[in-house]
Motif scaffolding. Structure first.
Motif, mmCIF file in Angstrom:
data_model
loop_
_atom_site.group_PDB
_atom_site.id
_atom_site.type_symbol
_atom_site.label_atom_id
_atom_site.label_comp_id
_atom_site.label_asym_id
_atom_site.label_seq_id
_atom_site.Cartn_x
_atom_site.Cartn_y
_atom_site.Cartn_z
ATOM 1 N N SER A 31 9.525 4.966 4.849
ATOM 2 C CA SER A 31 10.545 4.393 5.729
ATOM 3 C C SER A 31 10.108 4.306 7.183
ATOM 4 C CB SER A 31 11.831 5.226 5.645
ATOM 5 O OG SER A 31 11.568 6.579 6.022
ATOM 6 N N GLU A 32 9.059 5.026 7.557
ATOM 7 C CA GLU A 32 8.641 5.090 8.957
ATOM 8 C C GLU A 32 7.423 4.232 9.274
ATOM 9 O OE1 GLU A 32 8.033 9.192 9.796
ATOM 10 O OE2 GLU A 32 10.162 9.705 9.719
ATOM 11 N N ARG A 33 6.626 3.926 8.284
ATOM 12 C CA ARG A 33 5.380 3.180 8.525
ATOM 13 C C ARG A 33 5.181 2.097 7.475
ATOM 14 N NH1 ARG A 33 1.010 5.715 11.553
ATOM 15 N NH2 ARG A 33 1.729 7.592 12.604
ATOM 16 N N GLY A 34 4.357 1.142 7.818
ATOM 17 C CA GLY A 34 3.950 0.132 6.864
ATOM 18 C C GLY A 34 4.983 -0.959 6.649
ATOM 19 N N VAL A 43 -0.436 -9.746 11.321
ATOM 20 C CA VAL A 43 -0.396 -11.191 11.105
ATOM 21 C C VAL A 43 -0.470 -11.937 12.435
ATOM 22 C CG1 VAL A 43 1.066 -13.094 10.318
ATOM 23 C CG2 VAL A 43 0.792 -11.074 8.881
ATOM 24 N N VAL A 44 0.246 -11.455 13.452
ATOM 25 C CA VAL A 44 0.184 -12.093 14.775
ATOM 26 C C VAL A 44 -1.224 -11.970 15.354
ATOM 27 C CG1 VAL A 44 1.046 -12.034 17.147
ATOM 28 C CG2 VAL A 44 2.638 -11.789 15.233
ATOM 29 N N THR A 174 -7.460 -6.147 4.668
ATOM 30 C CA THR A 174 -7.282 -4.972 3.815
ATOM 31 C C THR A 174 -6.302 -3.987 4.446
ATOM 32 O OG1 THR A 174 -9.610 -5.253 3.221
ATOM 33 C CG2 THR A 174 -8.532 -3.258 2.460
ATOM 34 N N ILE A 175 -6.372 -3.823 5.770
ATOM 35 C CA ILE A 175 -5.391 -2.996 6.466
ATOM 36 C C ILE A 175 -3.990 -3.553 6.229
ATOM 37 C CG2 ILE A 175 -4.548 -2.305 8.755
ATOM 38 C CD1 ILE A 175 -7.481 -2.184 9.677
ATOM 39 N N GLY A 176 -3.866 -4.873 6.290
ATOM 40 C CA GLY A 176 -2.569 -5.500 6.040
ATOM 41 C C GLY A 176 -2.051 -5.223 4.642
ATOM 42 N N ALA A 177 -2.915 -5.378 3.651
ATOM 43 C CA ALA A 177 -2.500 -5.131 2.265
ATOM 44 C C ALA A 177 -2.175 -3.664 2.030
ATOM 45 C CB ALA A 177 -3.611 -5.581 1.310
ATOM 46 N N ASP A 178 -2.824 -2.772 2.776
ATOM 47 C CA ASP A 178 -2.570 -1.337 2.632
ATOM 48 C C ASP A 178 -1.179 -0.937 3.104
ATOM 49 O OD1 ASP A 178 -5.052 -0.864 1.569
ATOM 50 O OD2 ASP A 178 -5.963 -0.190 3.442
ATOM 51 N N GLN A 179 -0.487 -1.834 3.802
ATOM 52 C CA GLN A 179 0.851 -1.496 4.304
ATOM 53 C C GLN A 179 1.913 -1.549 3.208
ATOM 54 O OE1 GLN A 179 0.705 -0.282 7.444
ATOM 55 N NE2 GLN A 179 -1.465 -0.858 7.133
ATOM 56 N N PHE A 180 1.504 -1.947 2.012
ATOM 57 C CA PHE A 180 2.433 -2.012 0.888
ATOM 58 C C PHE A 180 1.962 -1.058 -0.210
ATOM 59 C CE2 PHE A 180 2.457 -6.140 2.998
ATOM 60 C CZ PHE A 180 3.809 -6.282 3.279
ATOM 61 N N TRP A 197 1.010 -15.510 3.157
ATOM 62 C CA TRP A 197 1.403 -15.539 4.562
ATOM 63 C C TRP A 197 0.243 -15.131 5.472
ATOM 64 C CZ3 TRP A 197 5.262 -18.373 5.751
ATOM 65 C CH2 TRP A 197 6.258 -18.597 4.802
ATOM 66 N N TRP A 198 -0.679 -14.374 4.952
ATOM 67 C CA TRP A 198 -1.892 -14.060 5.700
ATOM 68 C C TRP A 198 -2.684 -15.336 5.958
ATOM 69 C CZ3 TRP A 198 -3.924 -10.535 8.621
ATOM 70 C CH2 TRP A 198 -5.304 -10.508 8.840
#
Length: 583
Positions: A31-34, A43-44, A174-180, A197-198
């Motif tokens: 709930s706090e990260r990712g 993405v930005v 990969t950092i982006g995908a790791d957020q899920f 969306w990436w």
């Protein structure tokens, strides 16, 4: 089952289960990260970074031709060799991230190198002493060439930039995908859309570069045209840093290349041994050894059975002589993707033509719309727009329709999506060959073959090949990135992602090789070559016809490989399917 709460009242189930941690290595709460809150910054970042990269690469062949006074083959090869290096260095970046520094710190250090290269490159196009004098001669061969020092600084900046992207490119997605968290159904469902969306963010940054920045470079000046991408890169790094408190991280897990090499060496050493019929007699660790790091144990599969010998137990416990079944299966997964990797080389060769020969064609055509002159490199914007439209339609309409028919959470399989992209690449080269034949016909009709004058046909006759290339990449490039990430073992995701960039890199090197080879062979015995500095006297239509045949052969090879490919085991339970159907 009861859900226990900790002393602060937060349920234990709120902690991520995929092994992600904060920068200090502590477990983190979902709930706090990712999730999308963290991905927003990532993405930005990618929008601004792609604007910076394509602000340089899209028009580089024009700069080399007009400012460095290089010929068609030389300038095209210099661009593709540099782009090839850009896409090959991620192999090293992925290794450093997975084995030593982790993705976050590898990314940050590489970003500093990237920004240094961009800054020096901006200086080389800005300071008169770092480039040859202006030349308006019709024949480039009559212009003064850049000095050795000028070229050394220019290429030094370009390749410094390439080293920097080696650490950013395989790690940021990969950092982006790791957020899920793949162990949480709703988050796993969102990961399916993340790569679409990436790519959308990449296309958005590319669109700005191919329109605004390219126009500034051609009509205002190269100093401002390169200075703005450099500022954009600095902004993108700052945006990424702002999101740091929200990111989930993975700890380095050791060199994936060493893990794979150990399996191959151990299997070879025990090549004369027989594999037990009972898989339980092979060497493996307890489940806890994997789950505590967010991983999972992988069961034995029937493919590449020779490697199973690495898990046959003997008296030795040397890691170069005894490997776990999971380690063997991880190696198998990486090796099984190599035929798919080889198939992606050919479409990467086609993609290399966009920033080289496609742009060079545009320089020979009428670029006017009233009083407005269209920079040839701006045609790439139509490719980007095509990508954007196709990605949105695919994600929002096509996938939802196909889920109902196939019951596949992705709508169609990743290889099916790649297959559609390969078919479109065939069409791209057919259309390109026909269009070039038409351009050459007009040049002959107006007596422009020998003098290489501007052909009285609108630059928009090239539009179909750019639009089709955009549609092809919306299918192929997104599927390729997701395929190599998804099919890679959990501890080798960065290496899996580097497969995707390796394909583009080798594709550019192969493009340089083919361009030089075809140019040389077709000029033998006093013949008119296919690729000359004067495109009106060239035969790019033949060259594109050759690419058409190459794409057809490659597609046949793809059908053979795809038919036998076995996907990495995935479990889509009822809850996940319900989540997907509700979106």
């Amino acid at each position: 089952m009861a859900i226990l709460a900790d002393e602060t009242g937060v349920v234990e189930d709120d902690y991520t289960k995929d092994g992600t941690v904060d920068l200090k290595g502590n477990p983190i709460r979902r709930s706090e990260r990712g999730r999308w809150n963290a991905c927003f910054f990532i993405v930005v970042y990618e929008v601004f970074e792609r604007m910076a990269y394509y602000g340089i690469s899209s028009n580089l062949v024009v700069y080399m031709t007009k400012k460095l006074h290089q010929g068609t083959v030389t300038s095209s090869n210099n661009v593709t060799n540099w782009v090839g290096t850009i896409w090959m260095t991620p192999i090293l970046g992925a290794y450093i991230a997975d084995a030593h520094l982790g993705r976050y710190w590898t990314f940050l250090i590489s970003s500093a190198i990237y920004l240094l290269g961009m800054s020096v490159l901006t200086l080389t196009v800005s300071l008169p002493g770092l480039k040859p004098p202006q030349c308006n001669e019709a024949q480039i061969s009559n212009c003064k060439k850049a000095s050795t020092l000028q070229l050394a600084i220019f290429y030094g900046a370009l390749y410094t930039l390439a080293i920097g992207t080696g650490g950013t490119k395989p790690n940021i997605s990969t950092i982006g995908a790791d957020q899920f968290d793949a162990f949480e159904p709703k988050e796993k469902a969102h990961k399916f859309s993340f790569f679409n969306w990436w790519m959308f963010s990449i296309f958005l940054g590319t669109l700005f570069a191919n329109t605004v920045l390219v126009y500034i470079q051609d009509n205002v000046g190269w100093a401002l045209g390169y200075g703005l991408p450099t500022i954009g890169l600095a902004i993108s790094i700052s945006i990424f840093l702002v999101g740091t408190p929200l990111y989930r991280h993975r700890l380095p897990s050791g060199s994936p290349y060493t893990r794979m090499l150990k399996v191959i060496v151990a299997a070879f050493k025990k090549r004369k041994l027989s594999v037990p019929s009972n898989p339980k007699q092979l060497y493996e660790l307890d489940m806890d050894a994997y789950t505590k790091n967010g991983g999972s144990r992988i069961g034995l599969t029937p493919s590449l059975r020779f490697l199973d010998k690495a898990a046959v137990m003997t008296e030795s416990r040397d890691p170069w002589e005894l490997c776990t079944v999971t380690q063997i299966e991880e190696t198998k997964q990486m090796l099984k993707m190599i035929p798919i990797l080889l198939i992606t080389f050919v479409p990467s060769i086609m993609l290399a033509q966009v920033n080289t020969l496609f742009i060079k064609q545009g320089t020979t055509l009428d670029k006017r719309i009233g009083k407005f002159h269209i920079p040839p490199a701006s045609l790439s914007a139509f490719m980007t727009i095509s990508m954007l439209i196709c990605v949105v339609i695919y994600d929002k309409i096509f996938v939802k329709l196909m889920r109902k028919l196939t019951k596949n959470p992705r709508g169609i399989t990743l290889l099916q999506r790649m297959g559609i992209g390969l078919i479109l690449h065939i069409l791209v080269m057919i259309v390109s060959s026909i269009t070039e034949r038409k351009r050459l016909s007009i040049a002959r009709q107006h007596g422009l073959v020998e003098n290489g004058g501007q052909v009285p046909a609108t630059i928009f006759i090239l539009l179909p090949q750019f639009v089709l290339m955009g549609a092809a990449d919306a299918f192929l490039e997104v599927a390729k990135l997701e395929f190599f990430y998804d099919q890679a073992p959990d501890q080798m995701k960065s290496v899996g992602t580097s497969y995707s960039t390796t394909a583009v890199g080798l594709g550019n090197f192969l493009s340089s090789f083919l361009l030089s080879t075809v140019s040389r062979l077709t000029e033998q015995h006093g013949r008119h070559g296919w690729i000359l500095n004067n495109l009106n006297a060239s035969h790019l239509d033949y060259y594109y016809g050759f690419f058409t045949v190459l794409n057809v052969v490659n597609f046949v090879f793809f059908l053979i490989v795809a038919r036998s490919y076995v996907y990495k085991a995935e479990v889509f339970d009822l809850v996940e399917l319900e989540v997907l159907s509700d979106e």
